[in-house]
Enzyme design. Structure first.
Site, mmCIF file in Angstrom:
data_model
loop_
_atom_site.group_PDB
_atom_site.id
_atom_site.type_symbol
_atom_site.label_atom_id
_atom_site.label_comp_id
_atom_site.label_asym_id
_atom_site.label_seq_id
_atom_site.Cartn_x
_atom_site.Cartn_y
_atom_site.Cartn_z
ATOM 1 N N TYR A 50 0.810 -1.216 0.000
ATOM 2 C CA TYR A 50 0.000 0.000 0.000
ATOM 3 C C TYR A 50 0.844 1.268 0.000
ATOM 4 C CZ TYR A 50 -3.878 -3.076 1.151
ATOM 5 O OH TYR A 50 -4.820 -4.065 1.113
ATOM 6 N N ASN B 99 -13.831 -6.329 4.721
ATOM 7 C CA ASN B 99 -12.717 -6.053 3.809
ATOM 8 C C ASN B 99 -11.442 -5.716 4.581
ATOM 9 O OD1 ASN B 99 -11.693 -5.803 1.177
ATOM 10 N ND2 ASN B 99 -13.504 -4.674 0.511
ATOM 11 N N LYS C 18 -18.968 -15.391 3.083
ATOM 12 C CA LYS C 18 -18.387 -15.914 1.847
ATOM 13 C C LYS C 18 -17.451 -17.073 2.190
ATOM 14 C CE LYS C 18 -17.301 -11.669 1.544
ATOM 15 N NZ LYS C 18 -16.634 -10.376 1.255
ATOM 16 N N GLY D 67 -15.428 -18.831 -0.065
ATOM 17 C CA GLY D 67 -14.566 -19.106 -1.202
ATOM 18 C C GLY D 67 -15.305 -19.823 -2.314
ATOM 19 N N GLY E 186 -19.098 -21.272 -2.035
ATOM 20 C CA GLY E 186 -20.300 -20.455 -2.120
ATOM 21 C C GLY E 186 -20.432 -19.518 -0.937
ATOM 22 N N ALA F 176 -12.545 -10.472 -6.050
ATOM 23 C CA ALA F 176 -13.664 -11.415 -5.988
ATOM 24 C C ALA F 176 -14.691 -10.991 -4.937
ATOM 25 C CB ALA F 176 -13.147 -12.817 -5.683
ATOM 26 N N ASP G 141 -15.281 -7.937 -3.824
ATOM 27 C CA ASP G 141 -16.004 -6.755 -4.310
ATOM 28 C C ASP G 141 -17.026 -7.150 -5.374
ATOM 29 O OD1 ASP G 141 -14.539 -5.107 -2.645
ATOM 30 O OD2 ASP G 141 -13.000 -4.721 -4.147
#
Length: 254
Positions: free
Chosen positions: A41, A103, A163, A165, A168, A194, A196
């Site tokens: 970053y 996130n 989520k 992976g 599902g 993925a 997002d």
């Protein structure tokens, strides 16, 4: 470039603020053949890191129906953390549907303790929380999707979709629990973006009136598509491309 891309996709950019004092933050990521890439970053002192409560006060929240928040903006500085808290407060007062994706970006936070406390506080006030099962280990002490959903429902979230992976995603609303199977793809090129894509699919589905199950199915599809492209945005499909993908790809057998 960012503003032009928004315009080209029919996205309003009237709330974009420009400054000559600060640079635009950016990130670099490594290229890998499997697993998640390393991320580097360059966001310290960026223009986005100076967003504050004063900027939020200028927004008329009654013009909107939904607000999607993530854990990235509040990670940037004390002022962005205050701004996000005020955004959430004003959104709730205006009756907006609030969705939240943790996130996690641990490198950007002052400490893991601050990150976990702030993220879970935001999640507790959301209508829809979208954690990943890997994030659950840090945020709730488990990677079990059932336990993650139970944890956030217990904090006050209305609906939680964890989520999982390629398997599902698991949906829980405190009354029912549904596992939506993921889509099978031939090769993973890059996993970044993925999550997002999943959020974009799920939220647009809900805004178009789909049931939560069908909206999450769309999210799984776009998340899978994103994994077949290099870059965060290149794989985002048109409605026609999305339908073609969903019609032609098999689902994971649960």
């Amino acid at each position: 470039m960012i503003s032009r891309t928004l315009n080209e996709n029919g996205i309003d950019n009237s709330l974009v603020i420009y400054t000559k004092e600060r640079r635009t933050g950016f990130m670099l990521k490594s290229k890998v053949s499997k697993g998640d890439p390393e991320i580097f970053y360059f966001r310290a002192g960026s223009a986005a890191s100076t967003l504050s409560e004063e900027d939020v006060e200028k927004i008329d929240f009654t013009k909107f129906s939904n607000i999607h928040l993530t854990g990235i903006l509040p990670a940037l500085s004390d002022s962005t953390r205050a701004a996000v808290k005020l955004m959430l407060k004003k959104a709730r007062e205006a009756g907006l549907f609030v969705s939240f994706d943790p996130n996690l970006r641990p490198q950007l936070w002052p400490s893991q303790e601050v990150m976990v406390s702030y993220i879970n506080d935001l999640a507790s006030k959301a209508d829809l929380v979208l954690p990943g099962d890997g994030e659950g280990k840090i945020l709730c002490g488990t990677t079990d999707a059932h336990e993650i959903n139970k944890f956030y429902l217990g904090l006050g979230a209305k609906t939680v979709v964890t989520k999982c992976g390629p398997k599902g995603a698991l949906i829980s609303d405190g009354k029912t629990e549904t596992m939506v199977p993921g889509f099978i793809i031939d090769k993973v090129v890059d996993t970044v973006g993925a999550g997002d894509g999943f959020a974009a699919g799920t939220l647009t589905g809900l805004m178009e009136g789909l049931s939560i199950d069908k909206a999450v199915e769309r999210g799984c599809a776009i998340g899978a598509i994103q994994c077949t492209f290099v870059g965060d945005n290149e794989g985002l499909p048109t409605p026609e491309q999305l339908k073609a993908f969903m019609d032609s790809h098999k689902r994971v057998v649960l």
